[in-house]
Design a protein around this motif. Structure first.
Motif, PDB file in Angstrom:
ATOM      1  N   GLY A  38      38.391  33.633  43.795  1.00 11.94           N
ATOM      2  CA  GLY A  38      38.496  32.350  43.402  1.00 11.94           C
ATOM      3  C   GLY A  38      37.509  31.542  42.706  1.00 11.94           C
ATOM      4  O   GLY A  38      37.285  30.368  42.430  1.00 11.94           O
ATOM      5  N   LYS A  39      36.347  32.450  42.275  1.00 13.36           N
ATOM      6  CA  LYS A  39      35.315  31.787  41.512  1.00 13.36           C
ATOM      7  C   LYS A  39      35.468  32.198  40.032  1.00 13.36           C
ATOM      8  O   LYS A  39      36.552  33.238  39.469  1.00 13.36           O
ATOM      9  CB  LYS A  39      34.242  32.860  42.107  1.00 13.36           C
ATOM     10  N   LYS A  40      34.741  31.520  39.067  1.00 12.18           N
ATOM     11  CA  LYS A  40      34.797  31.700  37.751  1.00 12.18           C
ATOM     12  C   LYS A  40      34.169  33.049  37.316  1.00 12.18           C
ATOM     13  O   LYS A  40      33.231  33.528  37.920  1.00 12.18           O
ATOM     14  CB  LYS A  40      34.242  30.756  36.975  1.00 12.18           C
ATOM     15  N   MET A  41      34.883  33.897  36.536  1.00  6.42           N
ATOM     16  CA  MET A  41      34.277  34.955  35.962  1.00  6.42           C
ATOM     17  C   MET A  41      33.257  34.970  34.899  1.00  6.42           C
ATOM     18  O   MET A  41      33.467  33.820  34.169  1.00  6.42           O
ATOM     19  CB  MET A  41      35.539  35.674  35.006  1.00  6.42           C
ATOM     20  N   ARG A  42      32.395  35.655  34.933  1.00  7.21           N
ATOM     21  CA  ARG A  42      31.046  35.092  34.014  1.00  7.21           C
ATOM     22  C   ARG A  42      30.241  36.469  33.486  1.00  7.21           C
ATOM     23  O   ARG A  42      29.443  36.274  32.675  1.00  7.21           O
ATOM     24  CB  ARG A  42      30.061  34.346  34.711  1.00  7.21           C
ATOM     25  N   PHE A  43      30.584  37.515  34.024  1.00  3.16           N
ATOM     26  CA  PHE A  43      29.817  39.054  33.854  1.00  3.16           C
ATOM     27  C   PHE A  43      30.093  39.375  32.406  1.00  3.16           C
ATOM     28  O   PHE A  43      29.043  39.823  31.886  1.00  3.16           O
ATOM     29  CB  PHE A  43      29.751  39.754  35.067  1.00  3.16           C
ATOM     30  N   LEU A  44      31.410  39.518  32.222  1.00  6.88           N
ATOM     31  CA  LEU A  44      31.773  40.079  30.972  1.00  6.88           C
ATOM     32  C   LEU A  44      31.228  39.048  29.789  1.00  6.88           C
ATOM     33  O   LEU A  44      30.542  39.332  28.582  1.00  6.88           O
ATOM     34  CB  LEU A  44      33.114  40.020  30.792  1.00  6.88           C
ATOM     35  N   ASN A  45      31.159  37.856  30.000  1.00  7.19           N
ATOM     36  CA  ASN A  45      30.504  36.872  28.992  1.00  7.19           C
ATOM     37  C   ASN A  45      28.886  37.142  28.808  1.00  7.19           C
ATOM     38  O   ASN A  45      28.370  36.970  27.749  1.00  7.19           O
ATOM     39  CB  ASN A  45      30.763  35.426  29.254  1.00  7.19           C
ATOM     40  N   ILE A  46      28.349  37.363  30.052  1.00  7.71           N
ATOM     41  CA  ILE A  46      26.716  37.363  29.862  1.00  7.71           C
ATOM     42  C   ILE A  46      26.539  38.642  29.204  1.00  7.71           C
ATOM     43  O   ILE A  46      25.828  38.947  28.389  1.00  7.71           O
ATOM     44  CB  ILE A  46      26.442  37.422  31.477  1.00  7.71           C
TER      45      ILE A  46
END
Length: 163
Positions: A38-46
């Motif tokens: 339930g958390k925001k996805m961020r690794f692909l953006n990083i």
């Protein structure tokens, strides 16, 4: 869980493959875990930002540059001994190892605002992360080898019984 490391390859296609396997796939898995929690996805953006920055640096990394310092040499020859001590300009005299250590400490303290008294704790944490990373990579490698072996065995047996 990642620890950084460097793999030097000469082949552009091998670099793309390793980037996909070591950056994109783990980032996708990490984002899937984040999404499931339930958390925001961020690794692909990083990694997208990292890859863009890497692409921009390619020109400078892949080229060889030659800097001429004749004017600096002439200036050094005209400087007095006292001026050379006050205005250090001779990079041949620079202790590069000491420079890099001091530079890194300066970045840590003044730019990142992380005091030097946290270094010991960070080293212990780094050793733990490194060990965990090696274990995870070993297990993932063994799992991939087992799956590959299973697929190849199945294909071999089915090919053997067809003929």
């Amino acid at each position: 869980m990642w620890t950084y490391y460097l793999i030097l390859v000469k082949s552009y296609s091998m670099n793309l493959l390793l980037t996909f396997l070591l950056h994109t796939v783990p980032a996708f898995i990490a984002d899937a875990v984040m999404l499931a929690r339930g958390k925001k996805m961020r690794f692909l953006n990083i990694y997208k930002k990292i890859h863009e920055f890497s692409r921009l640096l390619t020109f400078f990394v892949m080229k060889s540059f030659e800097f001429k310092s004749a004017n600096v040499r002439k200036m050094l020859e005209r400087m007095s001994v006292k001026d050379r001590e006050v205005f250090f300009c001779d990079l041949k005299q620079l202790d590069w190892e000491e420079f890099v250590i001091t530079y890194g400490a300066g970045i840590r303290v003044y730019l990142v605002k992380d005091p030097m008294d946290t270094v010991d704790k960070a080293k212990r944490l780094w050793r733990r992360y490194s060990l965990a990373n090696r274990v995870i990579l070993t297990v993932a490698g063994l799992l991939a080898a087992t799956i590959l072996w299973s697929v190849m065995s199945t294909l071999y047996r089915s090919f053997l019984f067809v003929n």
